[in-house]
Scaffold this active site. Structure first.
Site, short mmCIF file in Angstrom:
data_model
loop_
_atom_site.label_atom_id
_atom_site.label_comp_id
_atom_site.label_asym_id
_atom_site.label_seq_id
_atom_site.Cartn_x
_atom_site.Cartn_y
_atom_site.Cartn_z
N ASP A 1 -6.12 -2.18 -5.23
CA ASP A 1 -5.88 -0.42 -6.43
C ASP A 1 -6.03 -1.17 -8.03
O ASP A 1 -6.72 0.48 -7.94
CB ASP A 1 -5.67 0.65 -5.95
CG ASP A 1 -4.35 0.23 -5.60
OD1 ASP A 1 -3.30 0.77 -4.55
OD2 ASP A 1 -3.36 -0.62 -6.96
N ASN B 1 -2.21 -4.74 -3.46
CA ASN B 1 -2.75 -4.50 -3.18
C ASN B 1 -3.82 -4.10 -3.72
O ASN B 1 -3.98 -5.10 -4.75
CB ASN B 1 -2.08 -2.61 -4.24
CG ASN B 1 -1.07 -1.87 -2.96
OD1 ASN B 1 -0.84 -2.35 -1.78
ND2 ASN B 1 -0.13 -1.33 -3.96
N HIS C 1 -3.98 -10.66 -2.83
CA HIS C 1 -5.25 -9.94 -1.98
C HIS C 1 -6.31 -9.88 -2.66
O HIS C 1 -7.40 -9.06 -2.43
CB HIS C 1 -5.04 -9.08 -1.11
CG HIS C 1 -3.56 -9.37 0.00
ND1 HIS C 1 -3.10 -8.73 0.48
CD2 HIS C 1 -3.30 -10.82 0.19
CE1 HIS C 1 -2.09 -9.24 1.25
NE2 HIS C 1 -2.00 -10.63 1.05
N ALA D 1 0.77 -0.99 -0.09
CA ALA D 1 0.05 -0.09 0.30
C ALA D 1 0.55 1.39 0.03
O ALA D 1 0.27 2.79 -0.69
CB ALA D 1 -1.08 -0.20 1.41
N THR E 1 5.21 -1.39 1.84
CA THR E 1 4.70 -2.87 2.30
C THR E 1 5.55 -2.93 3.80
O THR E 1 7.15 -3.43 3.65
CB THR E 1 4.61 -4.03 1.52
OG1 THR E 1 4.66 -4.90 2.68
CG2 THR E 1 6.21 -5.05 1.21
N PRO F 1 -4.15 6.42 0.87
CA PRO F 1 -3.98 6.11 2.51
C PRO F 1 -3.85 5.03 2.48
O PRO F 1 -3.74 3.59 1.96
CB PRO F 1 -4.92 6.37 4.01
CG PRO F 1 -6.40 6.15 3.00
CD PRO F 1 -5.80 6.49 1.48
N ASP F 2 -2.46 4.75 3.32
CA ASP F 2 -2.03 2.93 3.53
C ASP F 2 -2.64 2.44 5.06
O ASP F 2 -3.32 3.05 5.09
CB ASP F 2 -0.73 2.87 3.40
CG ASP F 2 0.27 3.72 4.90
OD1 ASP F 2 1.51 3.73 4.01
OD2 ASP F 2 -0.14 3.53 5.34
N PHE F 3 -2.39 1.65 5.48
CA PHE F 3 -2.34 0.53 6.64
C PHE F 3 -2.09 0.79 7.77
O PHE F 3 -2.89 1.17 8.85
CB PHE F 3 -3.29 -1.18 5.53
CG PHE F 3 -3.72 -1.00 4.73
CD1 PHE F 3 -3.33 -1.87 4.29
CD2 PHE F 3 -5.21 -1.16 4.97
CE1 PHE F 3 -3.87 -1.96 2.45
CE2 PHE F 3 -5.89 -1.63 3.82
CZ PHE F 3 -5.46 -1.87 2.97
N ARG F 4 -0.55 0.48 7.92
CA ARG F 4 -0.20 1.15 8.78
C ARG F 4 1.21 1.69 9.13
O ARG F 4 1.76 2.12 9.67
CB ARG F 4 0.56 -0.75 9.38
CG ARG F 4 -0.41 -1.81 9.68
CD ARG F 4 0.22 -3.17 9.45
NE ARG F 4 -0.60 -4.12 9.10
CZ ARG F 4 -1.33 -4.22 7.64
NH1 ARG F 4 -0.47 -3.36 6.80
NH2 ARG F 4 -2.17 -5.11 7.73
N1 APR Z 1 7.76 6.14 0.77
C1 APR Z 1 8.47 4.80 1.84
N2 APR Z 1 7.12 3.86 2.62
C2 APR Z 1 6.04 4.69 2.54
C3 APR Z 1 5.59 5.23 1.81
C4 APR Z 1 6.78 6.16 0.91
N3 APR Z 1 6.11 7.77 0.33
N4 APR Z 1 4.52 5.34 1.67
C5 APR Z 1 4.00 4.24 2.66
N5 APR Z 1 4.76 3.42 3.04
C6 APR Z 1 5.75 2.29 3.30
C7 APR Z 1 4.82 2.68 4.90
O1 APR Z 1 6.04 3.09 6.34
C8 APR Z 1 4.43 1.27 5.54
O2 APR Z 1 5.16 1.12 6.57
O3 APR Z 1 4.54 1.87 3.44
C9 APR Z 1 4.35 0.84 4.52
C10 APR Z 1 2.99 -0.26 4.42
O4 APR Z 1 2.64 -0.42 4.96
P1 APR Z 1 0.99 -1.63 4.91
O5 APR Z 1 -0.01 -0.02 5.50
O6 APR Z 1 1.56 -2.66 6.41
O7 APR Z 1 0.19 -1.96 4.08
P2 APR Z 1 1.03 -3.47 2.95
O8 APR Z 1 1.69 -3.98 3.73
O9 APR Z 1 0.54 -3.28 2.45
O10 APR Z 1 -0.42 -4.60 3.66
C11 APR Z 1 -0.61 -5.32 3.30
O11 APR Z 1 -2.52 -5.11 5.22
O12 APR Z 1 -4.71 -4.60 5.39
C12 APR Z 1 -3.98 -5.70 4.64
O13 APR Z 1 -4.51 -6.75 3.24
C13 APR Z 1 -3.98 -5.56 3.32
O14 APR Z 1 -2.72 -5.84 1.40
C14 APR Z 1 -2.89 -5.84 2.75
C15 APR Z 1 -2.03 -6.30 3.58
#
Ligand code: APR
Length: 240
Positions: free
Chosen positions: A100, A98, A115, A20, A188, A29-32
């Site tokens: 999207d 993702n 996913h 994300a 991720t 927005p991402d998740f975490r």
């Molecule tokens: N540059 C670098 N890193 C970034 C940026 C950026 N501009 N924006 C966000 N990030 C990083 C964040 O620090 C975070 O560690 O991207 C990471 C996204 O992590 P998550 O929000 O956990 O997303 P993801 O790993 O894809 O989640 C996995 O969880 O909710 C479930 O099924 C959903 O596919 C998703 C899975």
């Protein structure tokens, strides 16, 4: 990013695994991450299959923008950089967590959505199918929870917590991870299994892993190199 760019130029098989974080550059927005979706109370119920069957409005309310607003989102710098690598004949495939569908919008091929996505929705009771656009039309007409004639709620073909991953996509992703001599792990947190276990397959098969992520991940110590910023990564690749 010199070490990463050099590896891309000499790698016989290069695969990207995205999360994300790459879509935050598109305004999603991402998740975490610091402004992640899961910072909201009860957000983890949104993609939970038991909560969906109990009350599907939790999912539909929580994703009105993230999933059903997605038609306005455009591919961002990382999506375009990966398409550029494919055009250079460097990238062999993309494994994405993702939902999207932005890699496809950027023109990438060989994209595996471990996913799933909301491209299709199925009735939880009789299994009848609706397309993303048909569901959007129902929501735009004011329906809070799109339901089938039989009364069942339509659920997107997104893998919810409590569901198995799409078999074909995950098997193809495992095969790609094993074949990869260079695996790019982009945006991720590597916290959700079994997807998060894929980079270890690359390492076990003797490949190298490069991580670009703003927060630490459990695999950082095993990476050939790790970087913080995805925009910097995209700029470096687009300059190749
Ligand atoms: N540059 C670098 N890193 C970034 C940026 C950026 N501009 N924006 C966000 N990030 C990083 C964040 O620090 C975070 O560690 O991207 C990471 C996204 O992590 P998550 O929000 O956990 O997303 P993801 O790993 O894809 O989640 C996995 O969880 O909710 C479930 O099924 C959903 O596919 C998703 C899975």
């Amino acid at each position: 990013m010199k070490k990463l760019i050099e590896a891309l130029k000499s790698s016989s098989c290069t695969v990207a695994m995205t999360g994300a974080g790459i879509s935050t550059l598109c305004g999603i927005p991402d998740f975490r991450g610091p402004q992640g979706l899961y910072k909201q109370p009860d957000a983890e119920r949104i993609f939970d299959i038991d909560w969906f069957d109990r009350d599907p409005s939790i999912y539909y309310r929580g994703t009105r923008e993230l999933v059903y607003g997605m038609r306005k989102f455009k591919p961002g710098p990382v999506h375009l950089a990966l398409k550029h690598l494919e055009d250079l004949g460097i990238l062999d495939g993309i494994i994405t967590q993702n939902i999207d569908m932005l890699h496809q919008k950027a023109g990438s091929s060989n994209v595996w959505e471990v996913h799933g996505s909301g491209l299709l929705h199925h009735c939880r009771r009789c299994g009848s199918r609706k397309t993303f656009d048909e569901i959007c039309a129902m929501l735009d007409a004011g329906t809070e929870v799109p339901r089938c004639k039989c009364g069942g709620a339509y659920k997107p073909d997104i893998t919810f917590f409590g569901e198995a991953l799409p078999e074909q996509a995950f098997a193809a992703s495992q095969e790609l991870a094993i074949r990869a001599k260079t695996l790019l792990v982009l945006g991720t947190s590597l916290t959700v299994y079994p997807a998060a276990g894929l980079p270890r397959l690359t390492l076990q098969a003797g490949g190298k892993v490069f991580i670009v992520n703003g927060q630490p991940t459990a695999l950082d110590d095993l990476a050939a190199a790790r970087y913080d910023d995805l925009q910097t990564f995209a700029d470096a690749v687009l300059a190749m």
